[in-house]
Design an enzyme around this catalytic site. Structure first.
Site, PDB file in Angstrom:
ATOM      1  N   ARG A 116       0.808  -1.238   0.000  1.00 21.96           N
ATOM      2  CA  ARG A 116       0.000   0.000   0.000  1.00 21.96           C
ATOM      3  C   ARG A 116       0.838   1.283   0.000  1.00 21.96           C
ATOM      4  NH1 ARG A 116      -3.364  -3.096   3.462  1.00 21.96           N
ATOM      5  NH2 ARG A 116      -5.135  -3.847   2.278  1.00 21.96           N
ATOM      6  N   LYS A 138       2.725  11.438 -11.118  1.00 23.11           N
ATOM      7  CA  LYS A 138       1.982  10.522 -11.993  1.00 23.11           C
ATOM      8  C   LYS A 138       2.799   9.255 -12.213  1.00 23.11           C
ATOM      9  CE  LYS A 138      -1.051  13.362 -14.820  1.00 23.11           C
ATOM     10  NZ  LYS A 138      -1.393  13.736 -16.202  1.00 23.11           N
ATOM     11  N   GLU A 180       9.858  18.251 -24.521  1.00 20.83           N
ATOM     12  CA  GLU A 180       9.045  18.382 -23.294  1.00 20.83           C
ATOM     13  C   GLU A 180       9.353  19.731 -22.626  1.00 20.83           C
ATOM     14  OE1 GLU A 180       5.911  16.584 -21.514  1.00 20.83           O
ATOM     15  OE2 GLU A 180       7.211  15.042 -22.305  1.00 20.83           O
ATOM     16  N   LYS A 220       6.321  23.512 -13.401  1.00 25.26           N
ATOM     17  CA  LYS A 220       5.450  22.347 -13.156  1.00 25.26           C
ATOM     18  C   LYS A 220       5.028  22.289 -11.690  1.00 25.26           C
ATOM     19  CE  LYS A 220       4.870  17.425 -14.060  1.00 25.26           C
ATOM     20  NZ  LYS A 220       5.377  16.201 -14.679  1.00 25.26           N
ATOM     21  N   GLU A 230      -5.215  16.499 -10.947  1.00 22.59           N
ATOM     22  CA  GLU A 230      -5.645  16.897 -12.287  1.00 22.59           C
ATOM     23  C   GLU A 230      -7.159  17.033 -12.394  1.00 22.59           C
ATOM     24  OE1 GLU A 230      -3.230  15.380 -15.669  1.00 22.59           O
ATOM     25  OE2 GLU A 230      -5.165  14.911 -16.551  1.00 22.59           O
ATOM     26  N   ARG A 234      -4.230  21.479 -13.664  1.00 24.77           N
ATOM     27  CA  ARG A 234      -3.097  20.631 -14.063  1.00 24.77           C
ATOM     28  C   ARG A 234      -3.232  20.122 -15.498  1.00 24.77           C
ATOM     29  NH1 ARG A 234       0.090  15.669 -10.979  1.00 24.77           N
ATOM     30  NH2 ARG A 234       1.482  15.326 -12.740  1.00 24.77           N
ATOM     31  N   ASN A 238      -0.975  18.818 -20.052  1.00 29.66           N
ATOM     32  CA  ASN A 238      -1.191  17.856 -21.148  1.00 29.66           C
ATOM     33  C   ASN A 238      -0.990  18.497 -22.516  1.00 29.66           C
ATOM     34  OD1 ASN A 238      -1.807  15.751 -19.396  1.00 29.66           O
ATOM     35  ND2 ASN A 238      -3.938  16.405 -19.234  1.00 29.66           N
ATOM     36  N   HIS A 241       0.046  16.700 -25.608  1.00 32.65           N
ATOM     37  CA  HIS A 241      -0.029  15.268 -25.305  1.00 32.65           C
ATOM     38  C   HIS A 241      -1.272  14.585 -25.875  1.00 32.65           C
ATOM     39  CE1 HIS A 241       3.294  16.212 -22.719  1.00 32.65           C
ATOM     40  NE2 HIS A 241       3.413  14.953 -22.344  1.00 32.65           N
ATOM     41  N   HIS A 245       0.027  11.648 -27.692  1.00 30.78           N
ATOM     42  CA  HIS A 245      -0.223  10.258 -27.288  1.00 30.78           C
ATOM     43  C   HIS A 245      -0.892   9.484 -28.416  1.00 30.78           C
ATOM     44  CE1 HIS A 245      -0.044  10.757 -22.610  1.00 30.78           C
ATOM     45  NE2 HIS A 245       1.128  10.626 -23.157  1.00 30.78           N
ATOM     46  N   HIS A 257       8.416   9.469 -27.071  1.00 28.67           N
ATOM     47  CA  HIS A 257       7.406  10.287 -26.401  1.00 28.67           C
ATOM     48  C   HIS A 257       7.636  11.776 -26.703  1.00 28.67           C
ATOM     49  CE1 HIS A 257       4.533  11.478 -23.326  1.00 28.67           C
ATOM     50  NE2 HIS A 257       5.436  12.328 -22.864  1.00 28.67           N
TER      51      HIS A 257
HETATM   52  N1  LIG Z   1       4.965  10.704 -15.117  1.00 28.18           N
HETATM   53  C1  LIG Z   1       5.054  11.776 -15.865  1.00 28.18           C
HETATM   54  O1  LIG Z   1       4.730  12.877 -15.454  1.00 28.18           O
HETATM   55  C2  LIG Z   1       5.601  11.660 -17.252  1.00 28.18           C
HETATM   56  C3  LIG Z   1       5.849  12.824 -18.005  1.00 28.18           C
HETATM   57  C4  LIG Z   1       6.388  12.690 -19.273  1.00 28.18           C
HETATM   58  C5  LIG Z   1       6.667  11.427 -19.787  1.00 28.18           C
HETATM   59  N2  LIG Z   1       6.391  10.310 -19.050  1.00 28.18           N
HETATM   60  C6  LIG Z   1       6.691   8.975 -19.590  1.00 28.18           C
HETATM   61  O2  LIG Z   1       8.101   8.872 -19.730  1.00 28.18           O
HETATM   62  C7  LIG Z   1       8.415   7.936 -20.767  1.00 28.18           C
HETATM   63  C8  LIG Z   1       9.517   8.520 -21.624  1.00 28.18           C
HETATM   64  O3  LIG Z   1      10.611   8.718 -20.784  1.00 28.18           O
HETATM   65  P1  LIG Z   1      12.024   9.262 -21.282  1.00 28.18           P
HETATM   66  O4  LIG Z   1      11.882  10.067 -22.509  1.00 28.18           O
HETATM   67  O5  LIG Z   1      12.658   9.857 -20.087  1.00 28.18           O
HETATM   68  O6  LIG Z   1      12.828   7.992 -21.737  1.00 28.18           O
HETATM   69  P2  LIG Z   1      12.869   6.442 -21.364  1.00 28.18           P
HETATM   70  O7  LIG Z   1      12.764   6.233 -19.905  1.00 28.18           O
HETATM   71  O8  LIG Z   1      11.886   5.783 -22.257  1.00 28.18           O
HETATM   72  O9  LIG Z   1      14.360   6.085 -21.847  1.00 28.18           O
HETATM   73  C9  LIG Z   1      14.735   6.329 -23.182  1.00 28.18           C
HETATM   74  C10 LIG Z   1      16.016   5.569 -23.537  1.00 28.18           C
HETATM   75  O10 LIG Z   1      17.136   6.170 -22.898  1.00 28.18           O
HETATM   76  C11 LIG Z   1      17.892   5.178 -22.199  1.00 28.18           C
HETATM   77  N3  LIG Z   1      18.556   5.873 -21.103  1.00 28.18           N
HETATM   78  C12 LIG Z   1      17.999   6.423 -20.003  1.00 28.18           C
HETATM   79  N4  LIG Z   1      18.918   7.123 -19.302  1.00 28.18           N
HETATM   80  C13 LIG Z   1      20.084   6.978 -19.966  1.00 28.18           C
HETATM   81  C14 LIG Z   1      21.397   7.487 -19.753  1.00 28.18           C
HETATM   82  N5  LIG Z   1      21.691   8.321 -18.752  1.00 28.18           N
HETATM   83  N6  LIG Z   1      22.375   7.105 -20.622  1.00 28.18           N
HETATM   84  C15 LIG Z   1      22.072   6.296 -21.687  1.00 28.18           C
HETATM   85  N7  LIG Z   1      20.854   5.841 -21.956  1.00 28.18           N
HETATM   86  C16 LIG Z   1      19.865   6.176 -21.094  1.00 28.18           C
HETATM   87  C17 LIG Z   1      16.879   4.122 -21.844  1.00 28.18           C
HETATM   88  O11 LIG Z   1      17.480   2.875 -21.616  1.00 28.18           O
HETATM   89  C18 LIG Z   1      16.010   4.126 -23.083  1.00 28.18           C
HETATM   90  O12 LIG Z   1      16.612   3.351 -24.091  1.00 28.18           O
HETATM   91  C19 LIG Z   1       7.127   7.666 -21.513  1.00 28.18           C
HETATM   92  O13 LIG Z   1       6.668   6.372 -21.180  1.00 28.18           O
HETATM   93  C20 LIG Z   1       6.165   8.719 -20.992  1.00 28.18           C
HETATM   94  O14 LIG Z   1       4.835   8.276 -20.997  1.00 28.18           O
HETATM   95  C21 LIG Z   1       5.890  10.406 -17.800  1.00 28.18           C
END
Ligand SMILES: NC(=O)c1ccc[n+]([C@@H]2O[C@H](COP(=O)([O-])OP(=O)(O)OC[C@H]3O[C@@H](n4cnc5c(N)ncnc54)[C@H](O)[C@@H]3O)[C@@H](O)[C@H]2O)c1
Length: 356
Positions: A116, A138, A180, A220, A230, A234, A238, A241, A245, A257
């Site tokens: 939990r 999130k 982003e 943010k 949200e 908030r 998006n 997005h 998405h 992304h």
């Molecule tokens: N929770 C939120 O508020 C929020 C906001 C935006 C995006 N997201 C989510 O985040 C995801 C995208 O995340 P992202 O763009 O950070 O990338 P990711 O986590 O998908 O990683 C992208 C690539 O970079 C590699 N990588 C990561 N760090 C590295 C480093 N320091 N050196 C070498 N390689 C590295 C990973 O192995 C992967 O191949 C999506 O699933 C999206 O939906 C969430």
């Protein structure tokens, strides 16, 4: 550098460290983070395990995760729970998640559900995660090819930023993070565009990247602090997005992304132009995407029905009218309700404006 933000959830502390060394990392950790369960991106583990050795050795268990959208799944979440149970994770064990947005989304969901809810420390390693995903609580996994269908709100108790991780980040991922950041600049800090331009010209500018992250997170934090769950304001985060998405899902995640969000920003600016917004904005965004080296056009425009099918599964949908976050100008982004008729009159031409 530190800031705290308060909401109906625990406050989050953000600390930026310039040096990433085994000792520096451990001395940055408060005693509550000792003997954690670590969830780490497998590529980051491969590249940085020597630097992270003290932390990994102190962990009660380590789970490595491939950062692929297919792995952002119920199966991975279940495997995580199993490993947590085998590692003897209890209510008072903390979770430390190290990786990009994908690892943080899945890891934080595991942390929010196991026993939990465990306390949570996030260490983002991508630019996208540093400028955005690490803050705001999130969590999520995908279901049936649709993004983030299952998740929770579970803000990190603390976030440690080590910009040095960016030194190994592939260029494509680096540019995704800039998309982003462009979203945040549009919402609340247009002057951050100069930092985005500087870093896109030279990804080695780690201090500038850290400055950009802090600027974006401050915007943010201001928004999320008012509306964690949200229910209203908030939704502005998006921006880009809704179309983004949909493009990601329709293209089976061929676009990253950040790439999809960048295209989404341009399409949504074009929609806002039809509703009285700045008609030059979509072009300006496309120019900026091109300058950063991000896709600014797409070869195939999805048919409206495919978009509608994906959008109707979008969790941001509300009954007949859908709420959109649209950019009317720099620093002028609004939440607008559009009926299906309004959507079908302005979405096709907005998508067509992305045609290569
Ligand atoms: N929770 C939120 O508020 C929020 C906001 C935006 C995006 N997201 C989510 O985040 C995801 C995208 O995340 P992202 O763009 O950070 O990338 P990711 O986590 O998908 O990683 C992208 C690539 O970079 C590699 N990588 C990561 N760090 C590295 C480093 N320091 N050196 C070498 N390689 C590295 C990973 O192995 C992967 O191949 C999506 O699933 C999206 O939906 C969430």
């Amino acid at each position: 550098m530190r800031f705290k933000w308060e909401s109906d959830s625990p406050s989050t502390e953000l600390t930026v460290f310039r040096q990433l060394t085994p000792d520096g990392l451990m001395s940055g950790l408060a005693s509550q983070w000792m003997n954690p369960f670590v969830i780490i991106d497998s590529e980051v583990h491969r590249l940085w395990k020597e630097t992270l050795v003290n932390l990994l050795d102190s962990a009660c268990g380590v789970f490595t995760l491939s950062a692929l959208e297919e792995e952002k799944s119920p199966g991975t979440l279940e495997a995580l729970w199993e490993t947590m149970a085998e590692s003897g994770v209890k209510r008072d064990t903390c979770a430390v998640v190290i990786g990009g947005g994908l690892t943080c989304d899945v890891g934080a969901l595991a942390a929010s559900t196991f026993q939990r809810g465990l306390s949570l420390l996030l260490i983002p390693t991508t630019l996208l995660c540093m400028v955005d995903a690490c803050l705001g609580g999130k969590t999520g996994i995908n279901l049936r090819g649709l993004k983030n269908q299952v998740g929770s709100f579970h803000p990190a108790d603390e976030i440690l930023l080590f910009p040095e991780f960016l030194s190994t980040l592939p260029k494509r991922e680096f540019r995704s993070g800039l998309a982003e950041a462009l979203k945040t600049a549009l919402i609340g800090d247009p002057s951050a565009c100069s930092l985005i331009r500087e870093i896109s010209a030279d990804s080695g500018l780690l201090d500038t990247a850290a400055e950009l992250a802090v600027r974006c997170l401050a915007v943010k934090a201001g928004i999320v602090g008012e509306d964690l769950r949200e229910s209203g304001t908030r939704m502005i985060l998006n921006l880009g997005h809704t179309v983004g998405h949909a493009l990601e899902s329709i293209g089976s995640f061929a676009l990253s992304h950040g790439e999809a969000v960048g295209l989404g920003l341009a399409a949504e600016a074009s929609m806002a132009g039809e509703l009285g917004g700045d008609r030059n904005l979509a072009r300006e965004i496309q120019d900026m995407l091109e300058e950063i080296g991000l896709p600014f056009t797409i070869p195939e425009i999805p048919v409206l029905q495919d978009m509608a099918d994906v959008l109707d599964h979008d969790k941001k949908s509300r009954r007949a009218a859908r709420r959109w976050a649209l950019p009317f100008g720099w620093g002028d982004c609004r939440i607008v309700e559009l009926t299906p008729e309004q959507e079908s009159s302005i979405l096709p031409s907005a998508l067509a404006s992305l045609k290569a």
